[in-house]
Enzyme design. Structure first.
Site, PDB file in Angstrom:
ATOM      1  N   ILE A  23      49.442  33.875  25.983  1.00  0.00           N
ATOM      2  CA  ILE A  23      48.024  34.178  25.826  1.00  0.00           C
ATOM      3  C   ILE A  23      47.694  34.499  24.373  1.00  0.00           C
ATOM      4  CG2 ILE A  23      46.204  35.812  26.456  1.00  0.00           C
ATOM      5  CD1 ILE A  23      47.612  36.053  29.208  1.00  0.00           C
ATOM      6  N   TYR A 163      55.075  48.041  36.480  1.00  0.00           N
ATOM      7  CA  TYR A 163      54.129  47.158  35.800  1.00  0.00           C
ATOM      8  C   TYR A 163      52.693  47.558  36.138  1.00  0.00           C
ATOM      9  CZ  TYR A 163      51.868  42.776  34.375  1.00  0.00           C
ATOM     10  OH  TYR A 163      51.060  41.840  33.786  1.00  0.00           O
ATOM     11  N   LYS A 167      49.882  49.140  33.561  1.00  0.00           N
ATOM     12  CA  LYS A 167      48.632  48.427  33.292  1.00  0.00           C
ATOM     13  C   LYS A 167      47.416  49.282  33.666  1.00  0.00           C
ATOM     14  CE  LYS A 167      50.264  44.559  31.619  1.00  0.00           C
ATOM     15  NZ  LYS A 167      49.986  44.136  30.229  1.00  0.00           N
ATOM     16  N   VAL A 196      48.893  33.804  35.413  1.00  0.00           N
ATOM     17  CA  VAL A 196      48.775  32.921  34.255  1.00  0.00           C
ATOM     18  C   VAL A 196      50.152  32.331  33.969  1.00  0.00           C
ATOM     19  CG1 VAL A 196      48.057  32.722  31.849  1.00  0.00           C
ATOM     20  CG2 VAL A 196      46.985  34.442  33.328  1.00  0.00           C
ATOM     21  N   THR A 198      52.780  31.567  31.844  1.00  0.00           N
ATOM     22  CA  THR A 198      53.361  31.893  30.539  1.00  0.00           C
ATOM     23  C   THR A 198      54.840  32.172  30.752  1.00  0.00           C
ATOM     24  OG1 THR A 198      53.114  34.301  30.667  1.00  0.00           O
ATOM     25  CG2 THR A 198      51.175  33.044  29.936  1.00  0.00           C
TER      26      THR A 198
END
Length: 266
Positions: A23, A163, A167, A196, A198
């Site tokens: 990103i 995680y 976040k 996404v 990645t």
């Protein structure tokens, strides 16, 4: 207000931390295409250099210029290096932080070392960067800081404990920063991506069943490409968002808007 230039960033200095891939790389390319002079900060300086090369090759819009992109080697977990970087950057017009990590394990299986690494990259690094950079922005009276959170800040599943917690913590940290520096003209916002494609999601992509289940869970029934987050970054550092602060911009293909598990016949 000149609406034709609402998203232009000509002559503005934007720092993208984590710009060597994913990103961050696509954000750099978009920002430079809109005239920004971008510092591409990453521990992987070769990746940062490749991002800079790609950004410089972006064709400008008719009648406009493509900005510049300069690689900068930075380990965000090195507090002294972060302070030195902030001193070198001065007061950038924008700071975009895309670094992060995830270890997908049940809580009982997590090690303290894994916990520390995920929290360090997802939360402590943002804290260190904001603490080092925001005061100079406040002295000038303007600036925009964008952090990459996640839809997991509000919606979880097994194996996402640390995680998700980090976040969610990042969202609240940025909101607090918005409250503290808002009177001095500095804005802070989070982007909450969905799934996404990645390097961070290689583990899921290697499992076709897992990958497809995630694709089917959103309203759009697919994954995002990293380039589909670049517009959100562009918006939040541009004049198009001058009254937006303390917000979370969700870019998740509608995942958090729909149930995503069963479609009844009605």
């Amino acid at each position: 207000m000149t609406y034709a230039n609402l998203f232009r960033l000509d002559g503005r200095h934007i720092v993208v931390v984590g710009g060597g891939s994913g990103i961050g790389r696509e954000a750099v390319r978009a920002l430079a295409a809109h005239g920004a002079d971008v510092t591409v900060a990453d521990r992987d300086v070769k990746g940062a250099a490749e991002t800079a090369r790609l950004a410089q090759e972006e064709p400008p819009a008719p009648g406009s210029r493509t900005g510049t992109a300069t690689p900068y080697e930075l380990d965000v977990l090195d507090a002294e290096a972060v302070r030195a970087a902030a001193a070198a950057w001065g007061a950038p017009d924008g700071l975009v932080v895309t670094v992060g990590a995830n270890v997908r394990k049940r809580i009982v299986d997590y090690t303290l070392e894994e916990f520390d690494r995920v929290v360090a990259l997802n939360l402590r690094a943002h804290f260190a960067l904001v603490q080092a950079v925001a005061p100079a922005m406040a002295e000038r009276g303007s600036g925009s800081v964008v952090g990459l959170a996640s839809m997991r800040a509000i919606q979880v599943e097994p194996g996402q404990s640390v995680y998700a917690a980090s976040k969610a913590g990042l969202v609240q940290f940025l909101r607090t920063a918005a409250a503290e520096w808002g009177p001095r003209g500095v804005r802070f916002n989070a982007i909450a991506p969905g799934v996404v494609r990645t390097p961070l999601t290689d583990q899921i992509a290697a499992d076709p069943e897992w990958y497809d289940a995630y694709a089917q869970a959103s309203a759009l029934r697919r994954w995002a490409g990293a380039e589909e987050l670049a517009g959100a970054v562009q918006y939040l550092v541009s004049d198009a968002s001058t009254f937006v602060t303390g917000s979370v911009l969700t870019v998740d293909g509608g995942w958090t808007a729909v149930d995503g598990r069963y479609e009844p016949t009605v």
